[in-house]
Scaffold this motif. Structure first.
Motif, PDB file in Angstrom:
ATOM      1  N   ILE A  40       0.829  -1.206   0.000  1.00  0.00           N
ATOM      2  CA  ILE A  40       0.000   0.000   0.000  1.00  0.00           C
ATOM      3  C   ILE A  40       0.864   1.257   0.000  1.00  0.00           C
ATOM      4  CG2 ILE A  40      -1.657   1.340   1.375  1.00  0.00           C
ATOM      5  CD1 ILE A  40      -2.875  -1.436   2.186  1.00  0.00           C
ATOM      6  N   LEU A  41       1.906   1.276   0.825  1.00  0.00           N
ATOM      7  CA  LEU A  41       2.769   2.454   0.888  1.00  0.00           C
ATOM      8  C   LEU A  41       3.539   2.679  -0.410  1.00  0.00           C
ATOM      9  CD1 LEU A  41       4.170   2.207   4.530  1.00  0.00           C
ATOM     10  CD2 LEU A  41       2.558   3.912   3.634  1.00  0.00           C
ATOM     11  N   VAL A  42       4.174   1.623  -0.913  1.00  0.00           N
ATOM     12  CA  VAL A  42       5.000   1.767  -2.117  1.00  0.00           C
ATOM     13  C   VAL A  42       4.143   2.073  -3.334  1.00  0.00           C
ATOM     14  CG1 VAL A  42       6.562   0.546  -3.690  1.00  0.00           C
ATOM     15  CG2 VAL A  42       6.900   0.374  -1.222  1.00  0.00           C
ATOM     16  N   VAL A  43       3.091   1.307  -3.528  1.00  0.00           N
ATOM     17  CA  VAL A  43       2.233   1.505  -4.705  1.00  0.00           C
ATOM     18  C   VAL A  43       1.453   2.812  -4.584  1.00  0.00           C
ATOM     19  CG1 VAL A  43       0.277   0.581  -6.016  1.00  0.00           C
ATOM     20  CG2 VAL A  43       2.099  -0.949  -5.228  1.00  0.00           C
ATOM     21  N   GLY A  44       0.904   3.089  -3.399  1.00  0.00           N
ATOM     22  CA  GLY A  44       0.122   4.307  -3.219  1.00  0.00           C
ATOM     23  C   GLY A  44       0.935   5.580  -3.390  1.00  0.00           C
ATOM     24  N   VAL A  45       2.053   5.652  -2.692  1.00  0.00           N
ATOM     25  CA  VAL A  45       2.889   6.856  -2.782  1.00  0.00           C
ATOM     26  C   VAL A  45       3.610   6.915  -4.129  1.00  0.00           C
ATOM     27  CG1 VAL A  45       4.898   8.043  -1.788  1.00  0.00           C
ATOM     28  CG2 VAL A  45       3.150   7.072  -0.280  1.00  0.00           C
ATOM     29  N   GLY A  46       4.161   5.790  -4.555  1.00  0.00           N
ATOM     30  CA  GLY A  46       4.901   5.776  -5.826  1.00  0.00           C
ATOM     31  C   GLY A  46       4.053   6.184  -7.013  1.00  0.00           C
ATOM     32  N   SER A  47       2.851   5.627  -7.115  1.00  0.00           N
ATOM     33  CA  SER A  47       1.999   5.954  -8.262  1.00  0.00           C
ATOM     34  C   SER A  47       1.494   7.393  -8.189  1.00  0.00           C
ATOM     35  CB  SER A  47       0.829   4.974  -8.364  1.00  0.00           C
ATOM     36  OG  SER A  47       0.044   4.994  -7.191  1.00  0.00           O
ATOM     37  N   THR A  48       1.318   7.913  -7.000  1.00  0.00           N
ATOM     38  CA  THR A  48       0.898   9.306  -6.866  1.00  0.00           C
ATOM     39  C   THR A  48       2.039  10.238  -7.279  1.00  0.00           C
ATOM     40  OG1 THR A  48      -0.622   8.655  -5.099  1.00  0.00           O
ATOM     41  CG2 THR A  48      -0.144  11.000  -5.302  1.00  0.00           C
ATOM     42  N   ILE A  49       3.267   9.862  -6.969  1.00  0.00           N
ATOM     43  CA  ILE A  49       4.415  10.638  -7.439  1.00  0.00           C
ATOM     44  C   ILE A  49       4.483  10.607  -8.971  1.00  0.00           C
ATOM     45  CG2 ILE A  49       6.949  10.694  -7.523  1.00  0.00           C
ATOM     46  CD1 ILE A  49       6.895   9.816  -4.532  1.00  0.00           C
ATOM     47  N   VAL A  50       4.229   9.448  -9.568  1.00  0.00           N
ATOM     48  CA  VAL A  50       4.206   9.351 -11.036  1.00  0.00           C
ATOM     49  C   VAL A  50       3.162  10.314 -11.603  1.00  0.00           C
ATOM     50  CG1 VAL A  50       3.665   7.844 -12.998  1.00  0.00           C
ATOM     51  CG2 VAL A  50       5.116   6.998 -11.141  1.00  0.00           C
ATOM     52  N   LEU A  51       1.975  10.333 -11.000  1.00  0.00           N
ATOM     53  CA  LEU A  51       0.919  11.249 -11.437  1.00  0.00           C
ATOM     54  C   LEU A  51       1.379  12.698 -11.317  1.00  0.00           C
ATOM     55  CD1 LEU A  51      -2.021  11.844 -12.287  1.00  0.00           C
ATOM     56  CD2 LEU A  51      -2.642  11.625  -9.873  1.00  0.00           C
ATOM     57  N   ASP A  52       2.025  13.028 -10.208  1.00  0.00           N
ATOM     58  CA  ASP A  52       2.510  14.397 -10.018  1.00  0.00           C
ATOM     59  C   ASP A  52       3.593  14.761 -11.028  1.00  0.00           C
ATOM     60  OD1 ASP A  52       0.756  14.793  -7.921  1.00  0.00           O
ATOM     61  OD2 ASP A  52       2.231  14.273  -6.387  1.00  0.00           O
ATOM     62  N   LEU A  53       4.483  13.826 -11.307  1.00  0.00           N
ATOM     63  CA  LEU A  53       5.521  14.081 -12.319  1.00  0.00           C
ATOM     64  C   LEU A  53       4.904  14.268 -13.696  1.00  0.00           C
ATOM     65  CD1 LEU A  53       8.298  11.597 -11.136  1.00  0.00           C
ATOM     66  CD2 LEU A  53       8.345  14.106 -11.002  1.00  0.00           C
ATOM     67  N   TRP A  54       3.892  13.474 -14.000  1.00  0.00           N
ATOM     68  CA  TRP A  54       3.193  13.615 -15.285  1.00  0.00           C
ATOM     69  C   TRP A  54       2.544  15.007 -15.374  1.00  0.00           C
ATOM     70  CZ3 TRP A  54       2.959  12.073 -20.025  1.00  0.00           C
ATOM     71  CH2 TRP A  54       1.872  12.439 -20.806  1.00  0.00           C
ATOM     72  N   ALA A  55       1.863  15.420 -14.309  1.00  0.00           N
ATOM     73  CA  ALA A  55       1.215  16.734 -14.301  1.00  0.00           C
ATOM     74  C   ALA A  55       2.245  17.851 -14.448  1.00  0.00           C
ATOM     75  CB  ALA A  55       0.405  16.914 -13.016  1.00  0.00           C
ATOM     76  N   TRP A  56       3.383  17.696 -13.779  1.00  0.00           N
ATOM     77  CA  TRP A  56       4.449  18.694 -13.890  1.00  0.00           C
ATOM     78  C   TRP A  56       4.973  18.766 -15.326  1.00  0.00           C
ATOM     79  CZ3 TRP A  56       9.639  17.991 -15.153  1.00  0.00           C
ATOM     80  CH2 TRP A  56      10.455  19.112 -14.980  1.00  0.00           C
ATOM     81  N   LEU A  57       5.192  17.598 -15.941  1.00  0.00           N
ATOM     82  CA  LEU A  57       5.688  17.550 -17.315  1.00  0.00           C
ATOM     83  C   LEU A  57       4.697  18.196 -18.280  1.00  0.00           C
ATOM     84  CD1 LEU A  57       7.865  16.488 -19.298  1.00  0.00           C
ATOM     85  CD2 LEU A  57       6.533  14.375 -19.438  1.00  0.00           C
ATOM     86  N   VAL A  58       3.419  17.898 -18.126  1.00  0.00           N
ATOM     87  CA  VAL A  58       2.394  18.500 -18.984  1.00  0.00           C
ATOM     88  C   VAL A  58       2.371  20.013 -18.787  1.00  0.00           C
ATOM     89  CG1 VAL A  58      -0.103  18.669 -19.398  1.00  0.00           C
ATOM     90  CG2 VAL A  58       0.980  16.419 -19.173  1.00  0.00           C
ATOM     91  N   ALA A  59       2.440  20.462 -17.543  1.00  0.00           N
ATOM     92  CA  ALA A  59       2.433  21.900 -17.276  1.00  0.00           C
ATOM     93  C   ALA A  59       3.640  22.592 -17.905  1.00  0.00           C
ATOM     94  CB  ALA A  59       2.397  22.152 -15.773  1.00  0.00           C
ATOM     95  N   LYS A  60       4.811  21.941 -17.807  1.00  0.00           N
ATOM     96  CA  LYS A  60       6.034  22.544 -18.369  1.00  0.00           C
ATOM     97  C   LYS A  60       6.016  22.568 -19.897  1.00  0.00           C
ATOM     98  CE  LYS A  60       8.371  23.725 -14.794  1.00  0.00           C
ATOM     99  NZ  LYS A  60       8.490  25.130 -14.483  1.00  0.00           N
ATOM    100  N   THR A  61       5.445  21.552 -20.511  1.00  0.00           N
ATOM    101  CA  THR A  61       5.496  21.467 -21.975  1.00  0.00           C
ATOM    102  C   THR A  61       4.306  22.132 -22.670  1.00  0.00           C
ATOM    103  OG1 THR A  61       4.490  19.268 -21.947  1.00  0.00           O
ATOM    104  CG2 THR A  61       6.905  19.383 -21.980  1.00  0.00           C
ATOM    105  N   THR A  62       3.162  22.212 -21.980  1.00  0.00           N
ATOM    106  CA  THR A  62       1.968  22.764 -22.633  1.00  0.00           C
ATOM    107  C   THR A  62       1.440  24.017 -21.959  1.00  0.00           C
ATOM    108  OG1 THR A  62       0.353  21.526 -21.320  1.00  0.00           O
ATOM    109  CG2 THR A  62       1.258  20.420 -23.286  1.00  0.00           C
ATOM    110  N   GLY A  63       1.859  24.251 -20.722  1.00  0.00           N
ATOM    111  CA  GLY A  63       1.323  25.376 -19.975  1.00  0.00           C
ATOM    112  C   GLY A  63      -0.010  25.072 -19.307  1.00  0.00           C
ATOM    113  N   MET A  64      -0.523  23.865 -19.502  1.00  0.00           N
ATOM    114  CA  MET A  64      -1.799  23.467 -18.896  1.00  0.00           C
ATOM    115  C   MET A  64      -1.542  23.036 -17.449  1.00  0.00           C
ATOM    116  SD  MET A  64      -4.433  20.652 -20.284  1.00  0.00           S
ATOM    117  CE  MET A  64      -5.959  20.312 -19.469  1.00  0.00           C
TER     118      MET A  64
END
Length: 163
Positions: free
Chosen positions: A8-32
Motif C-alpha cells: 500500500i505504501l510503495v504503490v500508493g505513494v509511488g503511483s501518486t508521485i508518477v501522477l505528479d511528475l506527469w502533471a508537472w511535465l504537462v504543465a512545463k510542456t503545454t502550460g496546462m
C-alpha cells in the motif's frame, strides 16, 4: 501483514508521485496547469461548513499553507486508498502476482470517474467539467493523467512483487 502495508505504501505513494511528475511535465510542456491541491484543501475544509461546491467560498485569495497541506495530504491519502482498493477487491495474492486489469479498473476507470464526478463538481467545474470552456480537453487530460497513475501502480506493484 507487513507485505500488505509495504504494498500500500510503495504503490500508493509511488503511483501518486508518477501522477505528479506527469502533471508537472504537462504543465512545463503545454502550460496546462494540473490540479491545485491548495484549492482542493480549501474545498475539503469547507465541506463541514456546508459548502459542498467551492464556488460558494467567500474568499477568492490564493490558498494558504493549511489549505495546501490538507490538499496534498488528501491527494496522497487517496493514492494509498486506491492501492488498498486493489487488494480489497483482488485479494492479497495480487501482491505476489500483479496483473494489468486491476490497475486499469482502479487507476484509470475509478480514479478518473472520481475526479470527473466528485472532485471536478466540488471545485465548481460541474459534472464531467461541463461548466469549463475546455471540457473535452479536461476529460482527455484527466484520463491520460490517470493512465500514467495506473502505469505507476503497475510498475510499483511489480517492484514490490520482485522483493
Amino acid at each position: 501483514m507487513d507485505g500488505v502495508v509495504i504494498f500500500i505504501l510503495v504503490v500508493g505513494v509511488g503511483s501518486t508521485i508518477v501522477l505528479d511528475l506527469w502533471a508537472w511535465l504537462v504543465a512545463k510542456t503545454t502550460g496546462m496547469a494540473g490540479t491545485d491541491w491548495g484549492v482542493v484543501g480549501r474545498w475539503l475544509l469547507d465541506i463541514p461548513k456546508g459548502r459542498l461546491v467551492l464556488d460558494s467560498h467567500p474568499d477568492r485569495s490564493a490558498p494558504g499553507g493549511r489549505e495546501k497541506t490538507v490538499g496534498w495530504l488528501f491527494h496522497y491519502l487517496v493514492g494509498l486508498a486506491y492501492a488498498m482498493l486493489i487488494l480489497l477487491v483482488w485479494g492479497v495474492d495480487y501482491i505476489a502476482d500483479p496483473q494489468v486489469m486491476p490497475v486499469f479498473w482502479v487507476g484509470v476507470v475509478i480514479s478518473s470517474l472520481a475526479g470527473l464526478l466528485i472532485l471536478m463538481p466540488g471545485l465548481g467545474g460541474g459534472v464531467l467539467g461541463r461548466k469549463l470552456p475546455n471540457q473535452a480537453v479536461i476529460i482527455v487530460y484527466v484520463i491520460i493523467a490517470h493512465i500514467a497513475f495506473a502505469a505507476g501502480q503497475y510498475a510499483f506493484a511489480n517492484l514490490v512483487a520482485s522483493f
